[in-house]
Design a protein around this motif. Structure first.
Motif, PDB file in Angstrom:
ATOM      1  N   LEU A  41       0.843  -1.187   0.000  1.00 54.90           N
ATOM      2  CA  LEU A  41       0.000   0.000   0.000  1.00 54.90           C
ATOM      3  C   LEU A  41       0.885   1.247   0.000  1.00 54.90           C
ATOM      4  O   LEU A  41       2.016   1.212   0.503  1.00 54.90           O
ATOM      5  N   PRO A  42       0.403   2.334  -0.570  1.00 56.74           N
ATOM      6  CA  PRO A  42       1.202   3.559  -0.635  1.00 56.74           C
ATOM      7  C   PRO A  42       1.805   3.943   0.711  1.00 56.74           C
ATOM      8  O   PRO A  42       1.111   3.983   1.730  1.00 56.74           O
ATOM      9  N   GLY A  43       3.102   4.187   0.704  1.00 57.10           N
ATOM     10  CA  GLY A  43       3.795   4.600   1.910  1.00 57.10           C
ATOM     11  C   GLY A  43       4.488   3.484   2.658  1.00 57.10           C
ATOM     12  O   GLY A  43       5.337   3.745   3.515  1.00 57.10           O
ATOM     13  N   SER A  56       8.054   5.396 -11.315  1.00 56.98           N
ATOM     14  CA  SER A  56       6.723   5.923 -10.998  1.00 56.98           C
ATOM     15  C   SER A  56       5.680   5.590 -12.055  1.00 56.98           C
ATOM     16  O   SER A  56       4.479   5.761 -11.821  1.00 56.98           O
ATOM     17  N   GLU A  57       6.116   5.099 -13.212  1.00 63.48           N
ATOM     18  CA  GLU A  57       5.150   4.806 -14.278  1.00 63.48           C
ATOM     19  C   GLU A  57       4.252   3.617 -13.949  1.00 63.48           C
ATOM     20  O   GLU A  57       3.230   3.406 -14.625  1.00 63.48           O
ATOM     21  N   ILE A  58       4.619   2.834 -12.916  1.00 59.80           N
ATOM     22  CA  ILE A  58       3.754   1.701 -12.552  1.00 59.80           C
ATOM     23  C   ILE A  58       2.797   2.092 -11.423  1.00 59.80           C
ATOM     24  O   ILE A  58       2.185   1.222 -10.807  1.00 59.80           O
ATOM     25  N   LEU A  59       2.647   3.407 -11.190  1.00 66.75           N
ATOM     26  CA  LEU A  59       1.733   3.904 -10.168  1.00 66.75           C
ATOM     27  C   LEU A  59       0.577   4.672 -10.801  1.00 66.75           C
ATOM     28  O   LEU A  59       0.741   5.316 -11.839  1.00 66.75           O
ATOM     29  N   GLU A  64      -1.299   4.439  -5.800  1.00 68.89           N
ATOM     30  CA  GLU A  64      -1.469   2.993  -5.729  1.00 68.89           C
ATOM     31  C   GLU A  64      -0.808   2.312  -6.922  1.00 68.89           C
ATOM     32  O   GLU A  64      -0.649   2.915  -7.991  1.00 68.89           O
ATOM     33  N   LEU A  65      -0.425   1.031  -6.710  1.00 70.72           N
ATOM     34  CA  LEU A  65       0.228   0.288  -7.781  1.00 70.72           C
ATOM     35  C   LEU A  65      -0.750  -0.007  -8.914  1.00 70.72           C
ATOM     36  O   LEU A  65      -1.891  -0.400  -8.682  1.00 70.72           O
ATOM     37  N   LYS A  69      -0.202  -3.001 -15.215  1.00 71.42           N
ATOM     38  CA  LYS A  69       1.041  -2.563 -15.873  1.00 71.42           C
ATOM     39  C   LYS A  69       2.249  -3.280 -15.287  1.00 71.42           C
ATOM     40  O   LYS A  69       3.156  -3.701 -16.024  1.00 71.42           O
ATOM     41  N   LEU A  70       2.266  -3.421 -13.968  1.00 64.68           N
ATOM     42  CA  LEU A  70       3.368  -4.131 -13.319  1.00 64.68           C
ATOM     43  C   LEU A  70       3.383  -5.595 -13.759  1.00 64.68           C
ATOM     44  O   LEU A  70       4.455  -6.173 -13.990  1.00 64.68           O
TER      45      LEU A  70
END
Length: 230
Positions: A41-43, A56-59, A64-65, A69-70
């Motif tokens: 989870l974020p953080g 950061s492109e997978i966010l 959030e993830l 894409k991941l």
């Protein structure tokens, strides 16, 4: 308490089995997929490491993830898949351990660990008393995945081949749930297996060990108290 490892393949029907265990049988389940989402989870530490390694492109914009894409990245690149696993697996195992301790203290006879990569990683395998594979035939698995996720045949095959085959997992496990038939047939198998585990006396082994350790520690404590007071 003893541990039962539950696994299968992508779209083999493991979710159906878990639903039956939880909703119909009130069985304690530790779901590695749920934990895997919690630890990134974020953080969180896992989230920060994934961001550092994959960018950061997978966010999503909210941090959030973007799992789709991941997934496209790791299922087409084995090295990157190993990097992701090296980030998430230690966090997942720590969370699983705490949940196992909680269920043990609550007095459960056994706990089912829902682990998609039970045989691939082998990390928790030595601690399981029984292992269960939810299986179906290869064509069913392919068609179910295509229908469930709207994948092309090629995309679905890539994801299936990225895992150990169901046939190989079935050779390694102690029990098989055949999910190639009706839902009613699968649920019947689940309930029979639950009854078997509920009647198993393996849970006494750990309780005896814990009782012995607790008694030994208590005896040592009393001896030290007596020694220090004399």
């Amino acid at each position: 308490m003893f541990l039962v490892g539950l696994t299968g393949g992508i779209a083999s029907g493991k979710s159906t089995v878990v639903r039956c265990l939880v909703e119909d049988l009130n069985c304690p389940i530790i779901d590695a997929d749920v934990i895997a989402r919690e630890v990134v989870l974020p953080g969180t530490r896992g989230w920060r490491k994934i961001k550092d390694n994959f960018g950061s492109e997978i966010l999503y914009s909210n941090g959030e993830l973007n799992r789709e894409k991941l997934g496209q990245i790791i299922f087409s690149d084995e090295k990157k898949r190993k990097v992701l696993n090296s980030i998430t697996h230690p966090e997942i195992y720590k969370a699983i351990l705490w949940k196992v301790v909680k269920y043990f203290l609550q007095g459960h006879r056994f706990v089912v660990l829902d682990l998609p990569l039970l045989f691939e990683t082998k990390k928790i395998l030595p601690y399981t008393t029984f292992t269960v594979v939810v299986s179906c035939n290869e064509e069913q698995q392919l068609q179910r995945l295509m229908a469930r996720n709207s994948y092309t045949k090629e995309a679905a095959e890539i994801r299936i081949k990225a895992q150990m085959s169901l046939a190989e997992k079935c050779k390694l496990c102690t029990h098989i749930i055949d999910n190639s038939g009706t839902i009613e047939s699968t649920e019947k198998q689940v309930k029979l297996l639950y009854q078997e585990f509920s009647m198993c006396k393996a849970f006494w082994k750990l309780r005896i060990i814990v009782a012995f350790c607790a008694t030994s520690l208590l005896g040592l404590g009393l001896f030290l108290c007596h020694y220090l007071m004399t």
